[in-house]
Motif scaffolding. Structure first.
Motif, PDB file in Angstrom:
ATOM      1  N   LEU A   5       0.850  -1.183   0.000  1.00 35.48           N
ATOM      2  CA  LEU A   5       0.000   0.000   0.000  1.00 35.48           C
ATOM      3  C   LEU A   5       0.890   1.238   0.000  1.00 35.48           C
ATOM      4  O   LEU A   5       1.875   1.305   0.735  1.00 35.48           O
ATOM      5  N   ARG A 149      -6.072   0.400   5.229  1.00 33.86           N
ATOM      6  CA  ARG A 149      -6.542   1.603   4.527  1.00 33.86           C
ATOM      7  C   ARG A 149      -7.565   2.356   5.363  1.00 33.86           C
ATOM      8  O   ARG A 149      -7.533   3.584   5.460  1.00 33.86           O
ATOM      9  N   TYR A 161      -4.094   8.177   0.162  1.00 36.70           N
ATOM     10  CA  TYR A 161      -3.905   6.818  -0.347  1.00 36.70           C
ATOM     11  C   TYR A 161      -3.568   6.912  -1.827  1.00 36.70           C
ATOM     12  O   TYR A 161      -4.267   7.553  -2.602  1.00 36.70           O
ATOM     13  N   THR A 164      -2.208   0.537  -4.670  1.00 31.87           N
ATOM     14  CA  THR A 164      -1.768  -0.753  -4.170  1.00 31.87           C
ATOM     15  C   THR A 164      -1.022  -1.469  -5.281  1.00 31.87           C
ATOM     16  O   THR A 164      -1.368  -1.336  -6.447  1.00 31.87           O
TER      17      THR A 164
END
Length: 173
Positions: A5, A149, A161, A164
């Motif tokens: 991530l 997350r 974010y 991934t």
């Protein structure tokens, strides 16, 4: 299977807070790495490894495949073309030996070259890193990816974010 991530953080102080929250969430410290522009003091935060910063593993994989193929060709040529001063043919064992030598040598050589090439997955983070932001990479098991997350979004709304690897979406329906 694990997922990496990516989170973009505004500064090092936010990165320290994020690291502490992930440790409290029982994420192994060896699985959390940070990347910032050169010269940024990360303090005690773990820096990104060479395999995360460069294309070392991708280069090694390509090199082993091409080296094994070249070793196969060299082994077949060694068996097919008899040595000049001798009448005895080269034994068939030369083929797997040439393949093995090509595999190892190709992997080492291309791995060394690829260790100088920046990771292509980090290319789109370069402008943000140059602006002073910090990239956090967390390697988590597949079943915990959504949990991490959610935790980051809840406790650190300033963290962005950024995706991934391997990707979030399913390749096949």
């Amino acid at each position: 299977m694990t997922r990496r991530l990516y989170f973009m953080l505004p500064d090092v102080a936010s990165a320290h807070g994020m690291m502490n929250d992930l440790l409290l969430a029982r994420v192994n410290a060896n699985r959390i790495h940070f990347l910032a522009r050169p010269g940024t003091d990360l303090g005690d935060l773990p820096e990104a490894t060479i395999t995360e910063r460069t294309d070392l593993l991708d280069g090694w994989e390509i090199g082993t495949g091409l080296g094994a193929l070249l070793g196969l060709v060299a082994g077949l040529m060694a068996v097919a073309i008899p040595p000049w001063p001798f009448d005895n043919p080269v034994p068939l064992m030369a083929i797997p030996i040439c393949i093995l030598v090509g595999l190892v040598a190709g992997g080492i050589w291309t791995g060394l070259v690829a260790s100088a090439i920046p990771n292509v997955r980090l290319k789109h983070f370069e402008p943000q890193l140059a602006a002073g932001k910090v990239l956090m990479m967390v390697l988590v098991p597949f079943h915990r990816a959504q949990e991490i997350r959610t935790l980051v979004a809840k406790k650190h709304p300033e963290a962005l974010y950024s995706g991934t690897w391997p990707s979030d979406h399913a390749v096949f329906p």
